[in-house]
Design a protein around this motif. Structure first.
Motif, PDB file in Angstrom:
ATOM      1  N   ASP A   1      94.404  24.198  40.470  1.00 42.97           N
ATOM      2  CA  ASP A   1      94.545  24.253  39.008  1.00 42.97           C
ATOM      3  C   ASP A   1      93.180  24.229  38.314  1.00 42.97           C
ATOM      4  OD1 ASP A   1      97.218  24.259  39.487  1.00 42.97           O
ATOM      5  OD2 ASP A   1      97.572  22.176  38.899  1.00 42.97           O
ATOM      6  N   LEU A   2      92.232  23.593  38.975  1.00 44.42           N
ATOM      7  CA  LEU A   2      90.889  23.531  38.397  1.00 44.42           C
ATOM      8  C   LEU A   2      90.026  24.707  38.869  1.00 44.42           C
ATOM      9  CD1 LEU A   2      90.181  19.705  38.704  1.00 44.42           C
ATOM     10  CD2 LEU A   2      90.627  21.000  36.624  1.00 44.42           C
ATOM     11  N   ALA A   3      90.678  25.696  39.472  1.00 41.97           N
ATOM     12  CA  ALA A   3      90.000  26.933  39.907  1.00 41.97           C
ATOM     13  C   ALA A   3      88.889  26.688  40.921  1.00 41.97           C
ATOM     14  CB  ALA A   3      89.485  27.706  38.699  1.00 41.97           C
ATOM     15  N   PHE A   4      89.111  25.720  41.823  1.00 38.43           N
ATOM     16  CA  PHE A   4      88.169  25.563  42.931  1.00 38.43           C
ATOM     17  C   PHE A   4      88.236  26.822  43.794  1.00 38.43           C
ATOM     18  CE2 PHE A   4      86.747  20.977  43.648  1.00 38.43           C
ATOM     19  CZ  PHE A   4      86.925  20.606  42.331  1.00 38.43           C
ATOM     20  N   ASP A   5      87.179  27.055  44.563  1.00 44.75           N
ATOM     21  CA  ASP A   5      87.120  28.298  45.336  1.00 44.75           C
ATOM     22  C   ASP A   5      87.761  28.184  46.712  1.00 44.75           C
ATOM     23  OD1 ASP A   5      85.307  30.012  43.560  1.00 44.75           O
ATOM     24  OD2 ASP A   5      84.229  28.121  43.703  1.00 44.75           O
ATOM     25  N   GLY A   6      88.051  26.978  47.150  1.00 47.67           N
ATOM     26  CA  GLY A   6      88.650  26.865  48.475  1.00 47.67           C
ATOM     27  C   GLY A   6      88.988  25.439  48.834  1.00 47.67           C
ATOM     28  N   LEU A   7      89.505  25.288  50.050  1.00 46.90           N
ATOM     29  CA  LEU A   7      89.917  23.974  50.548  1.00 46.90           C
ATOM     30  C   LEU A   7      89.403  23.775  51.965  1.00 46.90           C
ATOM     31  CD1 LEU A   7      93.717  24.051  49.571  1.00 46.90           C
ATOM     32  CD2 LEU A   7      91.935  22.697  48.443  1.00 46.90           C
ATOM     33  N   MET A   8      88.978  22.555  52.261  1.00 43.14           N
ATOM     34  CA  MET A   8      88.656  22.198  53.647  1.00 43.14           C
ATOM     35  C   MET A   8      89.626  21.066  54.018  1.00 43.14           C
ATOM     36  SD  MET A   8      85.351  20.298  55.289  1.00 43.14           S
ATOM     37  CE  MET A   8      84.227  21.459  56.008  1.00 43.14           C
ATOM     38  N   VAL A   9      90.483  21.339  55.002  1.00 41.28           N
ATOM     39  CA  VAL A   9      91.533  20.362  55.315  1.00 41.28           C
ATOM     40  C   VAL A   9      91.515  20.036  56.809  1.00 41.28           C
ATOM     41  CG1 VAL A   9      94.020  19.888  55.216  1.00 41.28           C
ATOM     42  CG2 VAL A   9      92.944  21.262  53.430  1.00 41.28           C
ATOM     43  N   GLU A  10      91.593  18.755  57.120  1.00 47.05           N
ATOM     44  CA  GLU A  10      91.578  18.343  58.529  1.00 47.05           C
ATOM     45  C   GLU A  10      92.962  18.524  59.158  1.00 47.05           C
ATOM     46  OE1 GLU A  10      87.933  15.141  58.641  1.00 47.05           O
ATOM     47  OE2 GLU A  10      89.964  14.361  58.580  1.00 47.05           O
ATOM     48  N   THR A  11      92.972  19.222  60.279  1.00 43.13           N
ATOM     49  CA  THR A  11      94.232  19.482  60.979  1.00 43.13           C
ATOM     50  C   THR A  11      94.049  19.135  62.456  1.00 43.13           C
ATOM     51  OG1 THR A  11      93.543  21.748  61.323  1.00 43.13           O
ATOM     52  CG2 THR A  11      94.932  21.362  59.433  1.00 43.13           C
ATOM     53  N   HIS A  12      95.118  18.639  63.036  1.00 38.61           N
ATOM     54  CA  HIS A  12      95.038  18.126  64.416  1.00 38.61           C
ATOM     55  C   HIS A  12      96.403  18.350  65.067  1.00 38.61           C
ATOM     56  CE1 HIS A  12      94.703  15.161  67.667  1.00 38.61           C
ATOM     57  NE2 HIS A  12      93.407  15.088  67.422  1.00 38.61           N
ATOM     58  N   PRO A  13      96.440  18.711  66.355  1.00 36.19           N
ATOM     59  CA  PRO A  13      97.748  18.978  66.980  1.00 36.19           C
ATOM     60  C   PRO A  13      98.627  17.725  67.046  1.00 36.19           C
ATOM     61  CG  PRO A  13      95.922  19.434  68.511  1.00 36.19           C
ATOM     62  CD  PRO A  13      95.304  18.957  67.244  1.00 36.19           C
TER      63      PRO A  13
ATOM     64  N   GLN B   1      94.925  10.920  57.840  1.00 27.96           N
ATOM     65  CA  GLN B   1      94.812  11.989  56.840  1.00 27.96           C
ATOM     66  C   GLN B   1      94.961  13.394  57.413  1.00 27.96           C
ATOM     67  OE1 GLN B   1      90.922  10.762  55.642  1.00 27.96           O
ATOM     68  NE2 GLN B   1      89.856  12.459  56.609  1.00 27.96           N
ATOM     69  N   GLN B   2      95.119  13.505  58.733  1.00 28.04           N
ATOM     70  CA  GLN B   2      95.171  14.860  59.302  1.00 28.04           C
ATOM     71  C   GLN B   2      96.606  15.384  59.323  1.00 28.04           C
ATOM     72  OE1 GLN B   2      92.183  16.035  62.060  1.00 28.04           O
ATOM     73  NE2 GLN B   2      91.732  13.915  62.629  1.00 28.04           N
ATOM     74  N   LEU B   3      96.713  16.712  59.258  1.00 27.58           N
ATOM     75  CA  LEU B   3      98.022  17.383  59.267  1.00 27.58           C
ATOM     76  C   LEU B   3      98.137  18.216  60.540  1.00 27.58           C
ATOM     77  CD1 LEU B   3      98.295  19.046  55.736  1.00 27.58           C
ATOM     78  CD2 LEU B   3      99.575  17.058  56.545  1.00 27.58           C
ATOM     79  N   THR B   4      99.362  18.401  61.026  1.00 27.80           N
ATOM     80  CA  THR B   4      99.519  19.369  62.115  1.00 27.80           C
ATOM     81  C   THR B   4      99.263  20.753  61.512  1.00 27.80           C
ATOM     82  OG1 THR B   4     101.833  19.723  61.614  1.00 27.80           O
ATOM     83  CG2 THR B   4     101.346  18.022  63.257  1.00 27.80           C
ATOM     84  N   PRO B   5      98.847  21.721  62.334  1.00 31.38           N
ATOM     85  CA  PRO B   5      98.652  23.070  61.793  1.00 31.38           C
ATOM     86  C   PRO B   5      99.912  23.580  61.080  1.00 31.38           C
ATOM     87  CG  PRO B   5      97.607  22.933  63.926  1.00 31.38           C
ATOM     88  CD  PRO B   5      98.345  21.626  63.736  1.00 31.38           C
TER      89      PRO B   5
ATOM     90  N   PHE C   1     100.198  21.978  57.747  1.00 28.21           N
ATOM     91  CA  PHE C   1      99.122  22.511  56.906  1.00 28.21           C
ATOM     92  C   PHE C   1      99.522  23.883  56.347  1.00 28.21           C
ATOM     93  CE2 PHE C   1      95.237  25.234  56.827  1.00 28.21           C
ATOM     94  CZ  PHE C   1      94.727  24.728  55.654  1.00 28.21           C
ATOM     95  N   LYS C   2     100.128  24.685  57.226  1.00 29.51           N
ATOM     96  CA  LYS C   2     100.558  26.027  56.816  1.00 29.51           C
ATOM     97  C   LYS C   2     101.592  25.911  55.672  1.00 29.51           C
ATOM     98  CE  LYS C   2     101.640  30.371  59.070  1.00 29.51           C
ATOM     99  NZ  LYS C   2     102.965  30.935  58.947  1.00 29.51           N
ATOM    100  N   SER C   3     102.560  25.010  55.837  1.00 31.13           N
ATOM    101  CA  SER C   3     103.568  24.854  54.770  1.00 31.13           C
ATOM    102  C   SER C   3     102.911  24.391  53.478  1.00 31.13           C
ATOM    103  CB  SER C   3     104.630  23.803  55.130  1.00 31.13           C
ATOM    104  OG  SER C   3     105.022  23.934  56.443  1.00 31.13           O
ATOM    105  N   MET C   4     101.945  23.493  53.611  1.00 31.80           N
ATOM    106  CA  MET C   4     101.294  23.001  52.396  1.00 31.80           C
ATOM    107  C   MET C   4     100.574  24.140  51.664  1.00 31.80           C
ATOM    108  SD  MET C   4      98.371  20.100  51.867  1.00 31.80           S
ATOM    109  CE  MET C   4      96.959  21.198  51.914  1.00 31.80           C
TER     110      MET C   4
ATOM    111  N   THR D   1      94.364  23.227  68.413  1.00 29.98           N
ATOM    112  CA  THR D   1      94.353  23.267  66.940  1.00 29.98           C
ATOM    113  C   THR D   1      94.162  24.711  66.485  1.00 29.98           C
ATOM    114  OG1 THR D   1      93.210  21.135  67.031  1.00 29.98           O
ATOM    115  CG2 THR D   1      93.366  22.179  64.884  1.00 29.98           C
ATOM    116  N   ALA D   2      93.204  25.389  67.121  1.00 31.34           N
ATOM    117  CA  ALA D   2      92.922  26.773  66.729  1.00 31.34           C
ATOM    118  C   ALA D   2      94.148  27.655  66.939  1.00 31.34           C
ATOM    119  CB  ALA D   2      91.734  27.303  67.527  1.00 31.34           C
ATOM    120  N   LYS D   3      94.850  27.411  68.038  1.00 26.86           N
ATOM    121  CA  LYS D   3      96.061  28.195  68.329  1.00 26.86           C
ATOM    122  C   LYS D   3      97.086  28.009  67.208  1.00 26.86           C
ATOM    123  CE  LYS D   3      99.386  28.793  72.042  1.00 26.86           C
ATOM    124  NZ  LYS D   3      99.929  28.123  73.242  1.00 26.86           N
TER     125      LYS D   3
END
Ligand code: PEP
Ligand code: MN
Length: 355
Positions: A208-220, A231-235, A238-241, A25-27
């Motif tokens: 749009d609501l000016a949140f400071d960041g996102l925490m998103v679950e990603t999995h190979p 609910q998990q995305l491939t890295p 996730f990058k495209s999103m 995942t980190a890779k």
């Protein structure tokens, strides 16, 4: 604690499953501007018997992510033991999960074990919509001397909510921000959505609501994930999103945000209304079938007057104009009659077909 560079991205798997899965995942995320790599080491599960995390075995895998890919790491802690183990391993940020935030005893224990630490601590909203309880958790941490705090909005369990796993109820994080403007607010679309096709919309809303960041679950290999597979995305996805997100530069923290949140609230209520209408129509069709079987007429006048009066009274008790309720239910009744007619005609055509 206020994050200046927007948006701050936290990504990584729901759970650390194996060294290979964590490093893969980190890779996949390497090269993106990831503030923290996340992975759940201890997993709070709704039902017993489900995978409860690899435990301390997984901590060295996170340490490897840091040395191999230069990403800071974070994990969920729910008790003093977790805090000690995670800090000893050198984890860079800790978060308190939604189930833990609901329990002041546990939050107090955590606060005491975190007293004076330099690592940031993020507190997720409690599972149910209770702003005071969420803010209370910050007060406990603050009083114990936890210096760097952030908030994570992961949605709320609301009975009957279908579209989202946890209803966003955007007004709550906005009210939070008005009360504690110095605390950064991160959005966790993964636990709000529960399914990956909704992630982009919720993430954009957070921007749009000016949140400071996102925490998103990603999995190979999201479909094979041991927890939260849907609910998990491939890295790569996730990058495209993230690349497709439109990030506002002006952060006035303003009425515009309030209006966007209120509009989102209206959309959610409309979703629920449409769902209820669809369910009501389904019941009407069943009634049509029943009336047909019993040889009854479609219109039962006494039932209709009783129903209309009942709804008008219910509405008036909640400050809704009688005429409005009457108009709405006349339309609903017309649609219901049309459905029942159709059910009866379908039956009649069927009969005719047999002859
Ligand atoms: C998680 O982040 O994987 C998690 C368990 O989240 P929450 O506490 O929001 O349910
Ligand atoms: Mn998860």
């Amino acid at each position: 604690m206020k994050i200046e560079n927007n948006p701050m991205i936290i990504a990584g798997p729901c759970s650390a499953e194996s060294r290979e899965q964590v490093l893969n995942t980190a890779k996949g995320l390497a090269g993106m501007d990831i503030a923290y790599f996340r992975a759940g080491i201890w997993k709070p599960r709704t039902k017993p018997g489900a995978f409860e995390g690899v435990g301390t075995t997984g901590l060295p895998w996170l340490v490897e992510v840091k040395s191999e890919y230069g990403m800071k790491t974070c994990t969920e802690v729910a008790n003093a033991r977790h805090v000690e183990d995670a800090l000893t391993a050198g984890i860079d940020m800790l978060w308190v999960g939604a189930r833990t935030t609901t329990n002041p005893f546990q939050v107090q224990e955590l606060a005491e074990s975190l007293a004076g630490v330099e690592v940031p601590v993020a507190i997720k909203n409690p599972t149910h919509p209770d702003l005071a309880l969420w803010i209370g958790a910050f007060e406990r941490m603050d009083r114990a001397g936890v210096k760097h705090l952030m908030a994570i909005h992961r949605g709320f369990a609301v009975h009957g909510q279908k579209k989202y796993r946890n209803a966003p109820l955007w007004q709550i994080p906005i009210d939070f921000r008005n009360r504690l403007p110095h605390i950064s607010m991160i959005n966790d679309p993964s636990h709000i959505c529960g399914r990956r096709d909704l992630l982009a919309g919720v993430s954009q809303m957070a921007m749009d609501l000016a949140f400071d960041g996102l925490m998103v679950e990603t999995h190979p290999d999201p479909d094979q994930a041991w927890t939260d597979a849907a609910q998990q995305l491939t890295p790569a996805d996730f990058k495209s999103m993230v690349e497709a997100l439109v990030v506002r530069t002006a952060k006035d923290g303003s009425e515009a945000d309030g209006l966007t949140a209120l509009r989102a609230e209206i959309n959610m209520i409309d979703d629920a209304l449409i769902e209820l209408f669809a369910r009501r129509m389904g019941v009407s069709a069943l009634i049509g079938q029943h009336k047909k079987d019993q040889g009854m007429t479609i219109l039962q006048n006494s039932r209709w007057s009783e129903l209309l009066q009942r709804n008008i009274d219910l509405g008036v008790a909640q400050g809704i104009d009688a005429e409005f309720t009457s108009d709405v239910f006349k339309s609903v009744h017309q649609a219901s009659i049309a459905i029942q007619k159709r059910v009866m005609q379908e039956g009649a055509q069927g009969e005719a077909g047999k002859q």
